[in-house]
Motif scaffolding. Sequence first.
Motif, short mmCIF file in Angstrom:
data_model
loop_
_atom_site.label_atom_id
_atom_site.label_comp_id
_atom_site.label_asym_id
_atom_site.label_seq_id
_atom_site.Cartn_x
_atom_site.Cartn_y
_atom_site.Cartn_z
N ASP A 1 0.84 -1.19 0.00
CA ASP A 1 0.00 0.00 0.00
C ASP A 1 0.87 1.24 0.00
O ASP A 1 1.97 1.25 0.57
N VAL A 2 0.41 2.28 -0.65
CA VAL A 2 1.14 3.55 -0.71
C VAL A 2 0.17 4.68 -0.39
O VAL A 2 -0.94 4.72 -0.94
N ARG A 3 0.56 5.56 0.53
CA ARG A 3 -0.23 6.76 0.78
C ARG A 3 0.71 7.95 0.66
O ARG A 3 1.81 7.94 1.20
N ILE A 4 0.25 8.96 -0.05
CA ILE A 4 1.11 10.11 -0.31
C ILE A 4 0.52 11.37 0.29
O ILE A 4 -0.66 11.68 0.08
N GLY A 5 1.34 12.06 1.07
CA GLY A 5 0.92 13.32 1.67
C GLY A 5 2.00 14.37 1.52
O GLY A 5 2.87 14.24 0.67
N LYS A 6 1.93 15.38 2.37
CA LYS A 6 2.89 16.49 2.29
C LYS A 6 3.74 16.55 3.54
O LYS A 6 3.30 16.17 4.62
N HIS A 7 4.96 17.03 3.36
CA HIS A 7 5.80 17.31 4.51
C HIS A 7 6.23 18.77 4.41
O HIS A 7 6.74 19.20 3.38
N ILE A 8 5.98 19.53 5.47
CA ILE A 8 6.27 20.96 5.45
C ILE A 8 7.16 21.32 6.62
O ILE A 8 6.86 20.95 7.76
N ASN A 9 8.28 21.97 6.36
CA ASN A 9 9.15 22.47 7.43
C ASN A 9 8.96 23.97 7.56
O ASN A 9 9.14 24.71 6.60
N LEU A 10 8.60 24.41 8.78
CA LEU A 10 8.50 25.85 9.05
C LEU A 10 9.64 26.25 9.97
O LEU A 10 9.87 25.59 10.99
N SER A 11 10.35 27.32 9.64
CA SER A 11 11.31 27.91 10.59
C SER A 11 10.59 29.00 11.35
O SER A 11 10.09 29.96 10.75
N ILE A 12 10.50 28.84 12.67
CA ILE A 12 9.67 29.73 13.48
C ILE A 12 10.52 30.42 14.54
O ILE A 12 11.29 29.76 15.25
N GLU A 13 10.37 31.74 14.64
CA GLU A 13 11.02 32.51 15.69
C GLU A 13 10.04 32.59 16.85
O GLU A 13 8.97 33.20 16.72
N ALA A 14 10.39 31.95 17.98
CA ALA A 14 9.46 31.92 19.12
C ALA A 14 10.26 31.84 20.40
O ALA A 14 11.38 31.33 20.41
N PRO A 15 9.69 32.35 21.52
CA PRO A 15 10.42 32.32 22.79
C PRO A 15 10.59 30.91 23.34
O PRO A 15 11.57 30.64 24.04
N ASN A 16 9.68 30.00 23.06
CA ASN A 16 9.83 28.63 23.54
C ASN A 16 9.08 27.64 22.63
O ASN A 16 8.36 28.03 21.72
#
Lengths: 81, 81
Positions: free
Chosen positions: A36-51
């Motif tokens: 079986d094959v399932r295809i989705g998305k992978h998203i990397n966000l660079s986030i500036e945050a205190p924690n």
Amino acid sequence: MYTAQITIMPLAELLDPQGKAVNEALHNLSLQSIKDVRIGKHINLSIEAPNKEVAFEIADIACKKILYNAVMESYTIKIIE
Amino acid sequence: MYTAQITIMPLAELLDPQGKAVNEALHNLSLQSIKDVRIGKHINLSIEAPNKEVAFEIADIACKKILYNAVMESYTIKIIE
């Protein structure tokens, strides 16, 4: 700076025509052990945050506002420092 | 039955126009703390194999044969039982 790794996949109950097409292509290439094959998305966000918690919140808002489609997809978020 | 979680991302040196467009859209939605967005694919393969190593081998062959484009992308494979 944190990185949010977001994985967005089609819901298990739904057909995934793209995954099905790739599955058939793999079978034609003699990879029959792939069932079986399932295809989705992978998203990397660079986030500036205190924690980490704030970074997660921001990634979650981004998912809900724009990145995923609640009717067809589910998402998971992993925050990395 | 093993699950291979494959993440395919555009190479760091390359522009990611889709990611850039999403980044701008997020800024327009007042999410300025998101500094960068990269968008790739996430593929789950269900593999019938005698052990983890063989499952990895099969996923690796599938990546090289059909799933990823060596010119523009890199991939990682994680095998889950």
